[in-house]
Structures are given as structure tokens and as C-alpha cells.
Design an enzyme around this catalytic site. Structure first.
Site, mmCIF file in Angstrom:
data_model
loop_
_atom_site.group_PDB
_atom_site.id
_atom_site.type_symbol
_atom_site.label_atom_id
_atom_site.label_comp_id
_atom_site.label_asym_id
_atom_site.label_seq_id
_atom_site.Cartn_x
_atom_site.Cartn_y
_atom_site.Cartn_z
ATOM 1 N NE ARG A 17 -4.223 -1.555 0.101
ATOM 2 C CZ ARG A 17 -4.307 -2.631 -0.690
ATOM 3 N NH1 ARG A 17 -3.328 -2.928 -1.534
ATOM 4 N NH2 ARG A 17 -5.385 -3.402 -0.662
ATOM 5 C CD GLU A 23 -2.753 3.268 -5.091
ATOM 6 O OE1 GLU A 23 -3.774 2.720 -5.556
ATOM 7 O OE2 GLU A 23 -1.829 2.644 -4.559
ATOM 8 C CG HIS A 30 -2.868 -0.727 -6.655
ATOM 9 N ND1 HIS A 30 -3.300 -0.104 -5.518
ATOM 10 C CD2 HIS A 30 -2.780 -2.048 -6.332
ATOM 11 C CE1 HIS A 30 -3.484 -0.988 -4.553
ATOM 12 N NE2 HIS A 30 -3.163 -2.191 -5.025
HETATM 13 C C1 DGY Z 1 -5.178 -6.299 -3.035
HETATM 14 O O1 DGY Z 1 -5.836 -7.282 -3.383
HETATM 15 O O2 DGY Z 1 -5.210 -5.873 -1.883
HETATM 16 C C2 DGY Z 1 -4.302 -5.661 -4.069
HETATM 17 O O3 DGY Z 1 -3.775 -4.473 -3.673
HETATM 18 C C3 DGY Z 1 -5.021 -5.526 -5.399
HETATM 19 O O4 DGY Z 1 -5.055 -6.782 -5.941
#
Ligand code: DGY
Length: 325
Positions: free
Chosen positions: A238, A267, A286
Site C-alpha cells: 500500500r 492513488e 497498482h
Molecule cells: C489487493 O488485493 O489488496 C491488491 O492491492 C489488489 O489486488
């Protein structure tokens, strides 16, 4: 008896046929996420919601869902959902673990290799017609084989990174909230160290920890200052785990050699972010889990969680099992 109402916040790469036989389904078909006011309005009348990590499923929203019985997220991470409020209201929250582990680790590994060997920079260099001749010191990167990998968070994806690193004869260090089972450490050949030790020693540092109040800006000036100047940072977890201003300083001042990030704060990354001016930073939007096969599995799993919740059954993948007696 009337059918339950379901709101799905984006078009999904999986069939809704089974769900549509059981529920009245509304899908938000625009490319951008539904605005907060729309979400609020839809959830007010919904029995179930299937959401993405871009939807802020916060307290007011959950509390407005007076008939809400299930929240199903198409992602493994769920830091956009106020799980505490959902749990207090005995609403199960589903997510999609496991199915994206390999796709995400593959992508993190691709970023690691691309950053170590300056692949993106080299592509830009070639397209700009700067390639004049073979040169002994042109676009030098660093070795991956035999180097030390530091994994922050040895969960599912962290372990998948360790397995890939073994193929490159790397020394593997990890740090985790709790030390892992010694049998797992032996299998992965991974050594448990403190975060400081990991930062001071690793050639490559890869982040695989969830975003929590404790990991918010886990990487700031002090962490970058401890890393070797040749170090490379990879973040596919993240964006908010890394302070973007500190990352900019570390890369611009040569405190670390390079970074590759699939996630940013915020983001999408703002067009005027100074990070976009750096040659030693790779940024992707992402997409670490974005293989066709994986996204189909994630959507199918999220639908299965949603259906279970609507039918009053235990969700196959529930983040707050304490809602069940
Ligand atoms: C998640 O699943 O948490 C990712 O960041 C996106 O696939």
C-alpha cells in the site's frame, strides 16, 4: 418474498449469472468509482455490496446500510473498509486471499529486476536515440543473484517472494509482527531480524505488510537513512506505508539507488508529484495482481463471498469471523 438488493461498484471479470438468479443486482458501469454520495445512496437500500479497494466503506456508510448483511471486497487488502463498524453491526466482510499471491509476487519480482537492472530507464534511453555504442559503464545496475533480500511481512506474498529469491541464491532476511514458525524459516531459508537490521543489511527491500496505523509511513527519512546507498526498495503493498516526500528525498539525494512502486500516496499519483521526475524510480498503477486469470479468480471469489452472506452462510473468506457465534 422479494429478492435481496445487491450493489456492485464496478463491472467484474466474472459471470453474475448465479448471483442474478438470487438477487436484484445493480452494477456501477462507469470506469471511475461511484462518488461517495452515490455509494451512500446505494448502500442505504442494499442487502449486500461488492466493492473494490477504491471505495471508502467507512462508518457513516456502513451505519446507513440498515439492511446490509454482507460486504464483499474484491481484493486481499481491506484497509478501505471500517471493519470495526461492520463487526459491531455483525456484518461479515469478505476478501480474496491466496488467488493473487503468485501474480503479485511475480510482479514484485519483475519490479525488483527492472529496478536492479534499470530496464525502464534503458528502454527510454534507447527510444530517445541515445544509444551511440557499447560502453563499459553504460546503465550499470546491480547483481540480483547472490544478493540479500529483505522482506517486510512474511505472509502469503512475502513467502512467495522468498521462494523466488531462493532460485536466485539470495540470502533472505525478514521482519514480521511475530516471528514465523522455525519450520517455515528453514523451508524458505529465511532469517528473522529486526527492521533496523534488515534495512542496514539488505540490498533489496520488498514490502508485503498490510496497511495499519502501525505501518502508516513505516518508511520515512530515518528508515531510508539506514539503508545502503546501493539499496533498492520495492513496494507492491500500500502506498501509504511509504512517506512519498521521504522517498523523493532518498532517491533524489542518492540515499538509496532506486525504487519501484506499484502503489502510491495518494492513488492515482498527482500529475505534479516530484516523484514523477526521477529516473531512478519505476511507478506502475497498482497492477501487481493484474493477470487475466488472477482477476477472474478474485472476482469469482468475491461473488462467492457475497452469495454466502446473502444466504446467511459463513463467508468462505471472512476477515471478521468474530461476527459468527
Ligand atoms: C489487493 O488485493 O489488496 C491488491 O492491492 C489488489 O489486488
Amino acid at each position: 418474498m422479494s429478492q435481496p438488493n445487491v450493489f456492485i461498484t464496478r463491472q467484474l471479470p466474472a459471470s453474475l449469472e448465479v448471483l442474478k438468479a438470487l438477487a436484484s443486482v445493480e452494477v456501477w458501469t462507469e470506469r471511475q468509482p461511484p462518488p461517495y454520495e452515490v455509494l451512500l445512496d446505494k448502500i442505504r437500500h442494499a442487502d449486500g455490496v461488492l466493492c473494490l479497494l477504491t471505495d471508502p466503506i467507512d462508518r457513516p456508510l456502513i451505519e446507513s446500510g440498515t439492511q446490509l448483511r454482507v460486504i464483499s471486497q474484491m481484493a486481499v487488502g481491506y484497509d478501505n473498509i471500517d471493519v470495526g463498524t461492520a463487526t459491531a453491526k455483525r456484518i461479515p466482510v469478505g476478501h480474496t486471499p491466496d488467488v493473487l499471491t503468485d501474480a503479485t509476487a511475480d510482479f514484485a519480482w519483475a519490479l525488483l529486476m527492472a529496478a536492479a537492472r534499470r530496464v525502464v530507464e534503458a528502454d527510454r534511453f534507447t527510444r530517445a536515440y541515445q544509444w551511440q555504442t557499447w560502453e563499459p559503464d553504460l546503465l550499470l545496475g546491480s547483481n540480483i543473484a547472490g544478493a540479500t533480500l529483505g522482506i517486510i511481512g512474511l505472509g502469503r506474498i512475502g513467502q512467495a517472494m522468498a521462494r523466488r529469491a531462493r532460485g536466485f541464491d539470495m540470502r533472505i532476511l525478514y521482519t514480521n509482527q511475530e516471528r514465523c514458525d522455525p519450520a517455515l524459516e528453514t523451508t524458505l531459508n529465511a532469517e528473522f531480524v529486526t527492521l533496523d537490521e534488515l534495512l542496514q543489511t539488505a540490498d533489496f527491500v520488498t514490502i508485503h505488510t498490510p496497511l495499519t496505523p502501525e505501518t502508516h509511513h513505516l518508511f520515512s527519512d530515518r528508515q531510508f537513512q539506514q539503508m545502503p546507498r546501493s539499496a533498492v526498495l520495492i513496494n507492491t503493498a500500500r502506498g501509504t506505508i511509504v512517506d512519498p516526500d521521504a522517498l523523493y528525498r532518498a532517491l533524489a539525494e542518492g540515499q538509496i539507488a532506486a525504487a519501484a512502486i506499484d502503489v502510491t500516496e495518494p492513488e492515482p499519483i498527482p500529475a505534479d508529484s516530484p516523484l514523477l521526475s526521477l529516473d531512478n524510480l519505476i511507478i506502475t498503477p497498482h497492477i501487481a495482481s493484474a493477470s487475466r486469470q488472477t482477476r477472474e479468480k478474485m472476482a469469482t471469489m468475491a461473488i462467492a463471498n457475497l452469495i454466502a452472506g446473502l444466504q446467511g452462510e459463513r463467508l468462505p473468506h471472512c476477515v471478521n469471523p468474530e461476527v459468527y457465534p
